[in-house]
Design an enzyme around this catalytic site. Structure first.
Site, PDB file in Angstrom:
ATOM      1  N   CYS A  74      39.721 -78.449  -1.766  1.00  0.00           N
ATOM      2  CA  CYS A  74      38.958 -77.353  -1.169  1.00  0.00           C
ATOM      3  C   CYS A  74      38.294 -77.845   0.118  1.00  0.00           C
ATOM      4  O   CYS A  74      37.617 -78.874   0.115  1.00  0.00           O
ATOM      5  CB  CYS A  74      37.916 -76.859  -2.163  1.00  0.00           C
ATOM      6  SG  CYS A  74      36.858 -75.539  -1.512  1.00  0.00           S
ATOM      7  N   CYS A  77      34.292 -77.872  -0.501  1.00  0.00           N
ATOM      8  CA  CYS A  77      33.570 -78.774  -1.411  1.00  0.00           C
ATOM      9  C   CYS A  77      34.360 -80.009  -1.842  1.00  0.00           C
ATOM     10  O   CYS A  77      33.832 -80.859  -2.550  1.00  0.00           O
ATOM     11  CB  CYS A  77      33.111 -78.000  -2.642  1.00  0.00           C
ATOM     12  SG  CYS A  77      34.439 -77.536  -3.773  1.00  0.00           S
ATOM     13  N   CYS A 122      38.225 -71.428  -5.680  1.00  0.00           N
ATOM     14  CA  CYS A 122      37.868 -72.777  -6.098  1.00  0.00           C
ATOM     15  C   CYS A 122      36.951 -72.702  -7.311  1.00  0.00           C
ATOM     16  O   CYS A 122      35.956 -71.977  -7.303  1.00  0.00           O
ATOM     17  CB  CYS A 122      37.179 -73.505  -4.940  1.00  0.00           C
ATOM     18  SG  CYS A 122      36.541 -75.137  -5.390  1.00  0.00           S
ATOM     19  N   CYS A 125      33.219 -74.254  -6.150  1.00  0.00           N
ATOM     20  CA  CYS A 125      32.292 -73.573  -5.230  1.00  0.00           C
ATOM     21  C   CYS A 125      32.534 -72.076  -5.114  1.00  0.00           C
ATOM     22  O   CYS A 125      31.754 -71.370  -4.478  1.00  0.00           O
ATOM     23  CB  CYS A 125      32.329 -74.218  -3.841  1.00  0.00           C
ATOM     24  SG  CYS A 125      33.839 -73.874  -2.903  1.00  0.00           S
ATOM     25  N   CYS A 146      49.831 -68.347  -3.575  1.00  0.00           N
ATOM     26  CA  CYS A 146      49.938 -68.161  -2.130  1.00  0.00           C
ATOM     27  C   CYS A 146      48.555 -68.458  -1.545  1.00  0.00           C
ATOM     28  O   CYS A 146      47.636 -67.645  -1.676  1.00  0.00           O
ATOM     29  CB  CYS A 146      50.376 -66.729  -1.846  1.00  0.00           C
ATOM     30  SG  CYS A 146      50.728 -66.403  -0.126  1.00  0.00           S
TER      31      CYS A 146
END
Length: 159
Positions: A74, A77, A122, A125, A146
């Site tokens: 991510c 984070c 995510c 976060c 995707c």
């Protein structure tokens, strides 16, 4: 009678609003920050995708071409999301994977386009990553995650 039908249709239209962001915001994430904090830490493009659920232009991400072993994390984070071994060329213009790192992503519903889609964000976060579709490789999971490339960073395996 026409007024009654109109009132009923108006009520249905109001109740059919998308709630993916509402569902996501009610969850508890390990990393939580104010909108201002996110704006300070992310580029404008990252902020628009990760925090406002925007979509980057297809074929605009350098991550489309990555084939070397490693982990996609991510961009907000650093949470591990996807491994290169589960990446495939879908031809859609966005990095595509047939599965996520276990516990790396969470799912919600997105109805912003007038129909319901499976949203991926995510798990650490809550940042918006993209969507999951059922047109992935049949020989593996049949799923296509995707994912907006701007929402991720790549960490090669050797580092």
């Amino acid at each position: 009678m026409k007024k009654l039908i109109f009132a009923f249709l108006a009520m249905v239209a109001v109740s059919c609003g998308g709630n993916a962001q509402e569902e996501k915001s009610s969850e508890k994430f390990e990393v939580t920050k104010s909108e201002e904090q996110w704006k300070q830490e992310l580029t404008n493009a990252e902020f628009q995708v990760l925090r406002k659920a925007s979509t980057e232009r297809p074929f605009s991400s350098d991550l489309n071409d990555i084939k070397e072993p490693g982990t996609f994390v991510c961009a907000a984070c650093g949470n591990e999301l996807y491994e290169t071994e589960h990446k495939f060329m879908s031809g859609t213009g966005w990095p595509s994977f047939d599965r996520a790192v276990e516990g790396g992503v969470a799912y919600g519903r997105d109805s912003k386009l007038g129909y319901s889609r499976d949203e991926v964000h995510c798990a650490r976060c809550g940042g918006h990553l993209g969507h999951v579709f059922n047109d992935g490789p049949r020989e593996t999971t049949g799923k296509r995650h995707c994912i907006n490339g701007i929402a991720m960073d790549f960490e090669p395996k050797n580092q």
